[in-house]
Design an enzyme around this catalytic site. Structure first.
Site, PDB file in Angstrom:
ATOM      1  N   ASN A   8       0.877  -1.178   0.000  1.00 55.89           N
ATOM      2  CA  ASN A   8       0.000   0.000   0.000  1.00 55.89           C
ATOM      3  C   ASN A   8       0.910   1.221   0.000  1.00 55.89           C
ATOM      4  O   ASN A   8       1.470   1.591   1.022  1.00 55.89           O
ATOM      5  CB  ASN A   8      -0.883  -0.042   1.250  1.00 55.89           C
ATOM      6  CG  ASN A   8      -1.849   1.126   1.318  1.00 55.89           C
ATOM      7  OD1 ASN A   8      -1.810   2.031   0.475  1.00 55.89           O
ATOM      8  ND2 ASN A   8      -2.696   1.111   2.319  1.00 55.89           N
ATOM      9  N   ARG A  92      -2.507  -2.144  -3.481  1.00 50.70           N
ATOM     10  CA  ARG A  92      -3.737  -1.401  -3.232  1.00 50.70           C
ATOM     11  C   ARG A  92      -3.708  -0.136  -4.082  1.00 50.70           C
ATOM     12  O   ARG A  92      -2.768   0.655  -3.994  1.00 50.70           O
ATOM     13  CB  ARG A  92      -3.834  -1.012  -1.767  1.00 50.70           C
ATOM     14  CG  ARG A  92      -5.058  -0.193  -1.500  1.00 50.70           C
ATOM     15  CD  ARG A  92      -4.946   0.581  -0.228  1.00 50.70           C
ATOM     16  NE  ARG A  92      -6.156   1.361  -0.061  1.00 50.70           N
ATOM     17  CZ  ARG A  92      -6.213   2.451   0.672  1.00 50.70           C
ATOM     18  NH1 ARG A  92      -5.145   2.875   1.308  1.00 50.70           N
ATOM     19  NH2 ARG A  92      -7.325   3.112   0.789  1.00 50.70           N
ATOM     20  N   HIS A 181     -13.031   2.535   0.151  1.00 52.36           N
ATOM     21  CA  HIS A 181     -13.060   1.448   1.153  1.00 52.36           C
ATOM     22  C   HIS A 181     -13.745   0.193   0.593  1.00 52.36           C
ATOM     23  O   HIS A 181     -14.265  -0.627   1.351  1.00 52.36           O
ATOM     24  CB  HIS A 181     -13.841   1.857   2.430  1.00 52.36           C
ATOM     25  CG  HIS A 181     -13.200   2.943   3.238  1.00 52.36           C
ATOM     26  ND1 HIS A 181     -13.923   3.968   3.795  1.00 52.36           N
ATOM     27  CD2 HIS A 181     -11.918   3.149   3.602  1.00 52.36           C
ATOM     28  CE1 HIS A 181     -13.124   4.774   4.469  1.00 52.36           C
ATOM     29  NE2 HIS A 181     -11.882   4.295   4.370  1.00 52.36           N
ATOM     30  N   ARG A 242     -11.790  15.209   8.368  1.00 55.35           N
ATOM     31  CA  ARG A 242     -12.529  15.645   7.172  1.00 55.35           C
ATOM     32  C   ARG A 242     -13.964  16.036   7.532  1.00 55.35           C
ATOM     33  O   ARG A 242     -14.589  15.380   8.362  1.00 55.35           O
ATOM     34  CB  ARG A 242     -12.580  14.509   6.143  1.00 55.35           C
ATOM     35  CG  ARG A 242     -11.276  14.301   5.421  1.00 55.35           C
ATOM     36  CD  ARG A 242     -11.345  13.083   4.493  1.00 55.35           C
ATOM     37  NE  ARG A 242     -10.255  12.178   4.787  1.00 55.35           N
ATOM     38  CZ  ARG A 242     -10.219  10.908   4.430  1.00 55.35           C
ATOM     39  NH1 ARG A 242     -11.225  10.376   3.764  1.00 55.35           N
ATOM     40  NH2 ARG A 242      -9.176  10.160   4.741  1.00 55.35           N
ATOM     41  N   GLU A 385      -8.125  -5.558   5.077  1.00 54.53           N
ATOM     42  CA  GLU A 385      -7.974  -5.211   3.668  1.00 54.53           C
ATOM     43  C   GLU A 385      -6.769  -5.904   3.043  1.00 54.53           C
ATOM     44  O   GLU A 385      -6.808  -6.306   1.891  1.00 54.53           O
ATOM     45  CB  GLU A 385      -7.865  -3.682   3.534  1.00 54.53           C
ATOM     46  CG  GLU A 385      -9.201  -3.001   3.823  1.00 54.53           C
ATOM     47  CD  GLU A 385      -9.105  -1.511   4.091  1.00 54.53           C
ATOM     48  OE1 GLU A 385      -8.653  -1.146   5.198  1.00 54.53           O
ATOM     49  OE2 GLU A 385      -9.481  -0.717   3.226  1.00 54.53           O
TER      50      GLU A 385
END
Ligand code: ADP
Length: 400
Positions: A8, A92, A181, A242, A385
Site C-alpha cells: 500500500n 492497493r 473502502h 474531514r 484489507e
C-alpha cells in the site's frame, strides 16, 4: 504454500505485509516512513517478534522497496531466503475510475489506465503507481495484481452515482460518485453472510466502516448499491479531520470571511475539520471519549453529532434497499468503540434493532452483538484489507 506481498504505497510512505496463503497468516509486516524526506525509516515486524526500526536514507520508493526486500530476506529476522520465494505482489490502488470494476493482473496497458485515473485521485494514484514501478524494477519476474478501493462500488446504479450537476461534466470528466473502502466493504459484507450462515446473494447489509476515514455502504444481494463517499473520500460522514458532506456554498463563505484561497479552504475541509475541528481536542476518538467522560461539553456534542450522521445514513440506506437484514461495524472505531455502536443502535429500535448491551461491551473481535430477538442483526467484523488483497491476488493468478 504461496506467499503474497501486499503493498500500500503512499506519496511518502509504503506499508507492506507478507501473507502466507495456506493459513492466511501474516509472516511479516511493516512500514517505510518519510520516503524522500529526512529521517526516513523502516519499521519491520516479523510475526511473533518485536518491532525493529532501521533509520536509513530513502530518497525514493525504489530504495524503500529494496529495503523491504532486504528486511524480508535478513538472516536473523527475515522470513524468506530469496526473492523467488515471493509468489506475487498485490497493490492497493485508490482510484480505478469507471474502467476497473474488478482486480486485474498488472501489465503496461493497466498501468496506463491507472495513470488516466490520476486526475480523480491526484494525491493517491500517482503514489500507487510509483509503488508498482518500483516493485517492477526490483522484482521484474514476479506477477503483480492491482486491487482498487473503488472497484466494489462499480455496481452502483446511475441514480446512486450521479450528482445533480450538468450532465456534460459526467460525460467530459467522469465526474460522479465512486466511493472508497470497497475492499473493506466487500470483505466485511461477505463475512456477515458467512457468520449469519445466509447466502450472500440474499442479504441486505449496511456496512459502517468507521476509522479515521469513514464510509457507509449499502450491500444488496452481494452488490454495493450506494455508499457515502463520493468523487473523493471527502464526502459523507464526519471523519477524523474531514468535514464530510456540507452545503457547497460554505466553501465560498469561508473563503470570503477568512480571506483564504480555494486551496486553503479545501485543506481546512480535509485536514482541520471533522471531529478534530468540532471538538478542538484532536482527531483520535480515544481522546474525545476521555474528555467527554471528564465532562467536556464540546466532546459530548462532537460524539452526538458524529453518531447522528451515522444513523441518518443507516436510515437512508435501509430506504434505498427497501429493508435491512444486518448492520456491521468495522475499522478502528467500529471495531473498538462500543459507545458509538450503542449510541447508533439506540436510534434504530424502529427498525427492530435490539442490541445486547452486555455483548456489545466486547471490542476488537468478530461478534454478533444483537439479541436473539433482534429483527436486524448487528455485528462487529474486524476488517482485513490486506488479507482481502492477498486473496484477490491469488485468485487472479490462479486463472492466468
Ligand atoms: P485509519 O482510517 O487511519 O485506518 P483506524 O481504522 O485505525 O483509522 O481508526 C482510527 C480511530 O479508531 C481512532 O479515532 C481511534 O480512536 C480508534 N481506535 C483504533 N484502535 C482503537 C482501540 N484499540 N481502542 C479504541 N479505539 C481505537
Amino acid at each position: 504454500m504461496m506467499k503474497i506481498l501486499v503493498i500500500n504505497c503512499g506519496s511518502s510512505s509504503l506499508k507492506f505485509q507478507l501473507i502466507n496463503s495456506e493459513d492466511d497468516s501474516v509472516m511479516a509486516k511493516g512500514l517505510c516512513e518519510r520516503i524522500g524526506l529526512d529521517e526516513s525509516r523502516l519499521v519491520y515486524t516479523k510475526a511473533g517478534c518485536d518491532k525493529e526500526i532501521t533509520v536509513s536514507e530513502m530518497p525514493d520508493h525504489n530504495k524503500a522497496v529494496s529495503m523491504v526486500i532486504q528486511a524480508l530476506m535478513n538472516e536473523q529476522s527475515g522470513v524468506i531466503d530469496s526473492l523467488s520465494d515471493i509468489d506475487a505482489v498485490g497493490h492497493r490502488i485508490v482510484h480505478g475510475g469507471e474502467r476497473f470494476s474488478k482486480s486485474v493482473v498488472i501489465d503496461d496497458e493497466v498501468v496506463r489506465a491507472i495513470e488516466e485515473c490520476n486526475d480523480l485521485a491526484p494525491l493517491h494514484n500517482p503514489a500507487n503507481l510509483i509503488g508498482i514501478k518500483a516493485c517492477k524494477e526490483l522484482m521484474p519476474d514476479i506477477k503483480m495484481v492491482a486491487v482498487f478501493d473503488t472497484a466494489f462500488h462499480q455496481t452502483m446504479p446511475y441514480k446512486a452515482y450521479l450528482y445533480g450537476l450538468p450532465y456534460e461534466y459526467y460525460e467530459k470528466y467522469k465526474l460522479r460518485r465512486y466511493g472508497f473502502h470497497g475492499t473493506s466493504h466487500s470483505f466485511v459484507s461477505k463475512r456477515v453472510a458467512e457468520l449469519l450462515e445466509k447466502p450472500y446473494e440474499e442479504l441486505k447489509t449496511i456496512v459502517c466502516h468507521l476509522g479515521n476515514g469513514a464510509s457507509i455502504c449499502a450491500v444488496d444481494k452481494g452488490k454495493s448499491v450506494d455508499t457515502s463517499m463520493g468523487l473523493t473520500p471527502l464526502e459523507g460522514l464526519i471523519m477524523g479531520t474531514r468535514s464530510g458532506s456540507i452545503d457547497p456554498a460554505i466553501i465560498e463563505f469561508i473563503a470570503d470571511k477568512e480571506n483564504e484561497s480555494l486551496k486553503e479552504v479545501m485543506n481546512i475541509l480535509n485536514k482541520k475539520s471533522g471531529v478534530d475541528g468540532l471538538s478542538g481536542i484532536g482527531s483520535d476518538f480515544r481522546d474525545i471519549m476521555s474528555a467527554m467522560e471528564e465532562g467536556n461539553e464540546r466532546a459530548k456534542m462532537t460524539m452526538d453529532t458524529y453518531c447522528y450522521q451515522v444513523v441518518k445514513y443507516i436510515g437512508a440506506y435501509t430506504a434505498a434497499m427497501n429493508g435491512v437484514d444486518a448492520i456491521a461495524f468495522t475499522a478502528g472505531l467500529g471495531e473498538n468503540n462500543s459507545y458509538i455502536r450503542e449510541q447508533v443502535c439506540n436510534y434504530l429500535a424502529y427498525l427492530g434493532v435490539e442490541l445486547d448491551t452486555g455483548l456489545n461491551k466486547n471490542n476488537g473481535e468478530e461478534l454478533l452483538v444483537s439479541t436473539g430477538q433482534s429483527k436486524v442483526k448487528v455485528l462487529v467484523v474486524p476488517t482485513n484489507e490486506e488479507l482481502k488483497i492477498a486473496k484477490e491476488t491469488l485468485e487472479l493468478l490462479a486463472c492466468v
